[in-house]
Design a protein around this motif. Structure first.
Motif, PDB file in Angstrom:
ATOM      1  N   PRO A  37       5.591   4.574  -1.656  1.00 36.61           N
ATOM      2  CA  PRO A  37       6.924   4.576  -2.268  1.00 36.61           C
ATOM      3  C   PRO A  37       7.341   3.156  -2.640  1.00 36.61           C
ATOM      4  O   PRO A  37       6.730   2.177  -2.195  1.00 36.61           O
ATOM      5  CB  PRO A  37       7.823   5.131  -1.164  1.00 36.61           C
ATOM      6  CG  PRO A  37       7.098   4.867   0.104  1.00 36.61           C
ATOM      7  CD  PRO A  37       5.629   4.829  -0.225  1.00 36.61           C
ATOM      8  N   ASP A  38       8.373   3.045  -3.442  1.00 36.78           N
ATOM      9  CA  ASP A  38       8.926   1.739  -3.751  1.00 36.78           C
ATOM     10  C   ASP A  38       9.352   1.070  -2.451  1.00 36.78           C
ATOM     11  O   ASP A  38       9.786   1.727  -1.506  1.00 36.78           O
ATOM     12  CB  ASP A  38      10.144   1.863  -4.675  1.00 36.78           C
ATOM     13  CG  ASP A  38       9.773   2.354  -6.069  1.00 36.78           C
ATOM     14  OD1 ASP A  38       8.582   2.265  -6.436  1.00 36.78           O
ATOM     15  OD2 ASP A  38      10.673   2.814  -6.774  1.00 36.78           O
ATOM     16  N   TRP A  39       9.210  -0.237  -2.398  1.00 38.50           N
ATOM     17  CA  TRP A  39       9.649  -1.017  -1.241  1.00 38.50           C
ATOM     18  C   TRP A  39      11.112  -1.382  -1.475  1.00 38.50           C
ATOM     19  O   TRP A  39      11.459  -1.991  -2.478  1.00 38.50           O
ATOM     20  CB  TRP A  39       8.788  -2.263  -1.105  1.00 38.50           C
ATOM     21  CG  TRP A  39       9.228  -3.234  -0.064  1.00 38.50           C
ATOM     22  CD1 TRP A  39       9.803  -4.457  -0.278  1.00 38.50           C
ATOM     23  CD2 TRP A  39       9.120  -3.091   1.355  1.00 38.50           C
ATOM     24  NE1 TRP A  39      10.058  -5.075   0.920  1.00 38.50           N
ATOM     25  CE2 TRP A  39       9.649  -4.248   1.941  1.00 38.50           C
ATOM     26  CE3 TRP A  39       8.632  -2.085   2.185  1.00 38.50           C
ATOM     27  CZ2 TRP A  39       9.702  -4.437   3.315  1.00 38.50           C
ATOM     28  CZ3 TRP A  39       8.683  -2.270   3.557  1.00 38.50           C
ATOM     29  CH2 TRP A  39       9.207  -3.427   4.108  1.00 38.50           C
ATOM     30  N   GLU A  40      11.974  -1.000  -0.571  1.00 40.39           N
ATOM     31  CA  GLU A  40      13.418  -1.215  -0.736  1.00 40.39           C
ATOM     32  C   GLU A  40      13.907  -2.509  -0.108  1.00 40.39           C
ATOM     33  O   GLU A  40      15.114  -2.760  -0.098  1.00 40.39           O
ATOM     34  CB  GLU A  40      14.184  -0.020  -0.147  1.00 40.39           C
ATOM     35  CG  GLU A  40      13.860   1.302  -0.812  1.00 40.39           C
ATOM     36  CD  GLU A  40      14.261   1.342  -2.279  1.00 40.39           C
ATOM     37  OE1 GLU A  40      15.199   0.634  -2.676  1.00 40.39           O
ATOM     38  OE2 GLU A  40      13.616   2.094  -3.033  1.00 40.39           O
ATOM     39  N   ASN A 148      -2.427  -6.728  -6.571  1.00 37.67           N
ATOM     40  CA  ASN A 148      -1.469  -6.518  -7.667  1.00 37.67           C
ATOM     41  C   ASN A 148      -0.343  -5.531  -7.366  1.00 37.67           C
ATOM     42  O   ASN A 148       0.712  -5.619  -7.970  1.00 37.67           O
ATOM     43  CB  ASN A 148      -2.191  -6.135  -8.961  1.00 37.67           C
ATOM     44  CG  ASN A 148      -2.851  -4.776  -8.868  1.00 37.67           C
ATOM     45  OD1 ASN A 148      -3.040  -4.223  -7.796  1.00 37.67           O
ATOM     46  ND2 ASN A 148      -3.220  -4.237 -10.008  1.00 37.67           N
ATOM     47  N   ASP A 149      -0.525  -4.594  -6.445  1.00 30.48           N
ATOM     48  CA  ASP A 149       0.568  -3.674  -6.129  1.00 30.48           C
ATOM     49  C   ASP A 149       1.388  -4.273  -4.995  1.00 30.48           C
ATOM     50  O   ASP A 149       1.095  -4.096  -3.822  1.00 30.48           O
ATOM     51  CB  ASP A 149       0.041  -2.293  -5.737  1.00 30.48           C
ATOM     52  CG  ASP A 149       1.166  -1.278  -5.560  1.00 30.48           C
ATOM     53  OD1 ASP A 149       2.352  -1.673  -5.565  1.00 30.48           O
ATOM     54  OD2 ASP A 149       0.868  -0.081  -5.398  1.00 30.48           O
ATOM     55  N   ARG A 150       2.415  -5.004  -5.364  1.00 29.23           N
ATOM     56  CA  ARG A 150       3.227  -5.724  -4.385  1.00 29.23           C
ATOM     57  C   ARG A 150       3.920  -4.784  -3.408  1.00 29.23           C
ATOM     58  O   ARG A 150       4.110  -5.123  -2.246  1.00 29.23           O
ATOM     59  CB  ARG A 150       4.256  -6.622  -5.078  1.00 29.23           C
ATOM     60  CG  ARG A 150       3.667  -7.648  -6.047  1.00 29.23           C
ATOM     61  CD  ARG A 150       2.494  -8.446  -5.521  1.00 29.23           C
ATOM     62  NE  ARG A 150       2.842  -9.280  -4.386  1.00 29.23           N
ATOM     63  CZ  ARG A 150       1.987  -9.714  -3.465  1.00 29.23           C
ATOM     64  NH1 ARG A 150       0.717  -9.405  -3.537  1.00 29.23           N
ATOM     65  NH2 ARG A 150       2.385 -10.464  -2.470  1.00 29.23           N
ATOM     66  N   ALA A 151       4.315  -3.587  -3.859  1.00 29.36           N
ATOM     67  CA  ALA A 151       4.970  -2.640  -2.955  1.00 29.36           C
ATOM     68  C   ALA A 151       4.020  -2.252  -1.827  1.00 29.36           C
ATOM     69  O   ALA A 151       4.423  -2.179  -0.656  1.00 29.36           O
ATOM     70  CB  ALA A 151       5.449  -1.403  -3.706  1.00 29.36           C
ATOM     71  N   SER A 152       2.765  -2.030  -2.141  1.00 30.10           N
ATOM     72  CA  SER A 152       1.775  -1.690  -1.125  1.00 30.10           C
ATOM     73  C   SER A 152       1.636  -2.825  -0.113  1.00 30.10           C
ATOM     74  O   SER A 152       1.605  -2.587   1.101  1.00 30.10           O
ATOM     75  CB  SER A 152       0.428  -1.403  -1.796  1.00 30.10           C
ATOM     76  OG  SER A 152      -0.542  -1.063  -0.847  1.00 30.10           O
ATOM     77  N   VAL A 153       1.582  -4.047  -0.601  1.00 30.13           N
ATOM     78  CA  VAL A 153       1.481  -5.211   0.282  1.00 30.13           C
ATOM     79  C   VAL A 153       2.730  -5.317   1.149  1.00 30.13           C
ATOM     80  O   VAL A 153       2.650  -5.560   2.358  1.00 30.13           O
ATOM     81  CB  VAL A 153       1.265  -6.504  -0.534  1.00 30.13           C
ATOM     82  CG1 VAL A 153       1.371  -7.746   0.347  1.00 30.13           C
ATOM     83  CG2 VAL A 153      -0.080  -6.468  -1.253  1.00 30.13           C
ATOM     84  N   MET A 154       3.895  -5.120   0.558  1.00 28.87           N
ATOM     85  CA  MET A 154       5.149  -5.245   1.310  1.00 28.87           C
ATOM     86  C   MET A 154       5.234  -4.185   2.408  1.00 28.87           C
ATOM     87  O   MET A 154       5.678  -4.470   3.521  1.00 28.87           O
ATOM     88  CB  MET A 154       6.361  -5.143   0.393  1.00 28.87           C
ATOM     89  CG  MET A 154       6.481  -6.273  -0.626  1.00 28.87           C
ATOM     90  SD  MET A 154       6.444  -7.913   0.103  1.00 28.87           S
ATOM     91  CE  MET A 154       4.836  -8.504  -0.402  1.00 28.87           C
TER      92      MET A 154
END
Length: 171
Positions: A37-40, A148-154
């Motif tokens: 999901p999007d990182w909030e 490249n998928d910053r949400a996954s990293v976060m």
């Protein structure tokens, strides 16, 4: 708030600072939307703030270390002992931070494993920090910094940071 100490090579401190900044803000997922999901933002996800620890807990490794490693006959051992020395320095300030983030740049990748000596820098650092009672998160330039998928990293780093600071992510 959760206080984050940092240990980074000279000239690369901004990479960890950017990562910590990204943990605080909203990031849209790019890959696998059915799974990630999007990182909030850290505070919205965990209802807890975090901040950089005091400046004494943000260590920059000497610029000379790159050249010393390149010239060493055992760069993996030199790197380990150098990092242990700085971890010891951090241990004297243990009451000033909750989790240590350590950056391993691409230039050091060849020093991280030595199969013939059964050496793995990640495992050695984790074990050393466990003895010192220092929760630590290793961040690699080739991994968390450049993925490249910053949400996954976060999500990965956010959960790790929260859990290592003593939180229980989900009940």
């Amino acid at each position: 708030p959760i206080r984050v100490a940092t240990l980074a090579p000279s000239g690369q401190e901004q990479m960890i600072n950017n990562l910590l900044r990204d943990l605080k803000r909203r990031v849209n997922a790019r890959e696998r939307p059915e799974y990630v999901p999007d990182w909030e933002g850290f505070e919205n996800v965990f209802r807890r703030q975090f901040s950089p620890a005091s400046s004494d807990c943000r260590i920059t490794l000497p610029a000379q270390l790159h050249a010393d490693l390149a010239a060493s006959p055992s760069p993996h051992l030199l790197l380990m002992t150098t990092l242990q020395g700085h971890i010891n320095q951090m241990a004297t300030r243990r009451y000033e931070f909750d989790v240590l983030f350590m950056l391993i740049p691409k230039a050091w990748e060849s020093y991280c494993r030595k199969a013939e000596e059964n050496f793995d820098l990640h495992d050695q650092l984790k074990a050393y920090c466990a003895v010192e009672k220092i929760p630590m998160q290793i961040v690699t330039e080739a991994g968390a910094i450049s993925y490249n998928d910053r949400a996954s990293v976060m999500w990965r780093l956010g959960v790790a940071l929260y859990a290592k600071a003593g939180g229980i992510p989900w009940k």
